[in-house]
Design a protein around this motif. Structure first.
Motif, mmCIF file in Angstrom:
data_model
loop_
_atom_site.group_PDB
_atom_site.id
_atom_site.type_symbol
_atom_site.label_atom_id
_atom_site.label_comp_id
_atom_site.label_asym_id
_atom_site.label_seq_id
_atom_site.Cartn_x
_atom_site.Cartn_y
_atom_site.Cartn_z
ATOM 1 N N HIS A 1 -3.394 0.084 -3.679
ATOM 2 C CA HIS A 1 -3.230 -1.280 -3.191
ATOM 3 C C HIS A 1 -2.864 -2.195 -4.353
ATOM 4 O O HIS A 1 -3.490 -2.126 -5.417
ATOM 5 C CB HIS A 1 -4.538 -1.801 -2.584
ATOM 6 C CG HIS A 1 -4.771 -1.382 -1.180
ATOM 7 N ND1 HIS A 1 -5.732 -1.955 -0.373
ATOM 8 C CD2 HIS A 1 -4.157 -0.453 -0.411
ATOM 9 C CE1 HIS A 1 -5.719 -1.398 0.815
ATOM 10 N NE2 HIS A 1 -4.778 -0.473 0.821
ATOM 11 N N VAL B 1 -4.929 6.311 -2.029
ATOM 12 C CA VAL B 1 -4.393 5.030 -1.598
ATOM 13 C C VAL B 1 -4.237 4.116 -2.804
ATOM 14 O O VAL B 1 -5.138 4.028 -3.647
ATOM 15 C CB VAL B 1 -5.339 4.367 -0.571
ATOM 16 C CG1 VAL B 1 -4.812 3.007 -0.153
ATOM 17 C CG2 VAL B 1 -5.527 5.269 0.641
ATOM 18 N N GLU C 1 0.811 -1.213 0.000
ATOM 19 C CA GLU C 1 0.000 0.000 0.000
ATOM 20 C C GLU C 1 0.850 1.272 0.000
ATOM 21 O O GLU C 1 1.806 1.403 0.769
ATOM 22 C CB GLU C 1 -0.908 0.015 1.235
ATOM 23 C CG GLU C 1 -1.768 1.268 1.362
ATOM 24 C CD GLU C 1 -2.713 1.199 2.542
ATOM 25 O OE1 GLU C 1 -3.755 1.869 2.516
ATOM 26 O OE2 GLU C 1 -2.397 0.468 3.514
#
Length: 289
Positions: A94, A92, A37
């Motif tokens: 991922h 973010v 992440e």
């Protein structure tokens, strides 16, 4: 403080997640997940805990964390009390180590980045020119699709592979002593959704997949995925609809029904809510100029 396993919704037509977290404050609990992440703070301040490290974050704070490393971002009281003049906002990213296939991370070109993935087990806070270069790329990615989006992530990998502009966060002792196995339950649930999203899936049906009652399942799903089951299912369906719309061999009614929508008006409403435009307008943006 017990860490919970949390997962963000992923479009079915994308190999990794780019997610915007915005609101009065960041709501995520102390949590972990199998994904690597990046967290970029666009706005707000507060404390971040990564493993056994506690630090302070502010605008342009950029952290890269390894798989299963527990963490949380807690906003300052002015945000928690909803008195801030602007929203908390973060981007973010991922991805899993096999998001481009089982063997991708083992090819020769990824040798240096594999070392970075190992370092990220402790969490890395980035600074200097490295941070600025990666911030520029991350801020462009929400508007990207296809190869440009993937290319931006690979550029970030390259930057990370050739820098020493980072500090470690969690201590080696914490990483060595902290063991979590990713739950098989969420894998069964998401696998079932991906195989059956084009059909009606009742709460009792999907709860049975996770070997839970309906109430327990709803609580589990919201805690794990940060959205309700219905919201997640809609995201998967709309993601698949985008793929079908790009192929131009089906009309919009056919796309709606193939993605599990039994009502065209609801399909149009949900599509616009998630994508900011109607399905027909979305298809127009895909026309080669």
């Amino acid at each position: 403080m017990k860490a919970v396993e949390v997962h963000l919704p992923q479009d079915v037509d994308k190999s990794f997640i780019v997610f915007r977290e915005t609101g009065d404050f960041f709501p995520a609990p102390w949590h972990y997940h199998p994904h690597y992440e990046f967290v970029l703070i666009n706005e707000s301040t507060g404390r971040r805990m990564v493993g056994d490290h506690i630090g302070y974050f502010q605008k342009d704070d950029l952290v890269f964390m390894g798989s299963l490393l527990p963490h949380v971002w807690v906003n300052d009281p002015i945000y928690l009390q909803r008195q801030a003049t602007h929203k908390a906002d973060a981007l973010v990213i991922h991805f899993t180590d096999d998001f481009l296939g089982e063997f991708f991370m083992n090819i020769p070109e990824m040798k240096e980045f594999r070392k970075v993935l190992k370092l990220a087990d402790r969490g890395l806070v980035l600074y200097g020119e490295t941070r600025q270069k990666i911030i520029t790329l991350i801020k462009q990615m929400p508007a990207m699709n296809g190869l440009p989006r993937l290319s931006a992530l690979l550029q970030i990998f390259d930057i990370m592979s050739n820098t020493t502009e980072y500090d470690f966060l969690a201590s080696p002792r914490f990483v060595q002593n902290f063991q979590y196995g990713a739950s098989d339950r969420f894998k069964k649930i998401t696998g079932y959704i991906m195989q059956n999203f084009d059909k009606d899936i009742s709460l009792s049906e999907i709860a049975a997949v996770g070997n839970m009652g309906v109430t327990a399942f709803c609580n589990f799903f919201k805690e794990q995925f940060r959205v309700t089951f219905v919201e997640y299912l809609t995201t998967v369906r709309i993601g698949h609809a985008c793929k079908l719309l790009s192929e131009h061999d089906r009309n919009i009614v056919e796309v709606a029904y193939e993605c599990g929508f039994n009502n065209l008006a609801n399909f149009n409403r949900q599509f616009k809510k998630l994508k900011g435009m109607t399905p027909s307008d979305y298809r127009k943006t895909l026309i080669i100029r």
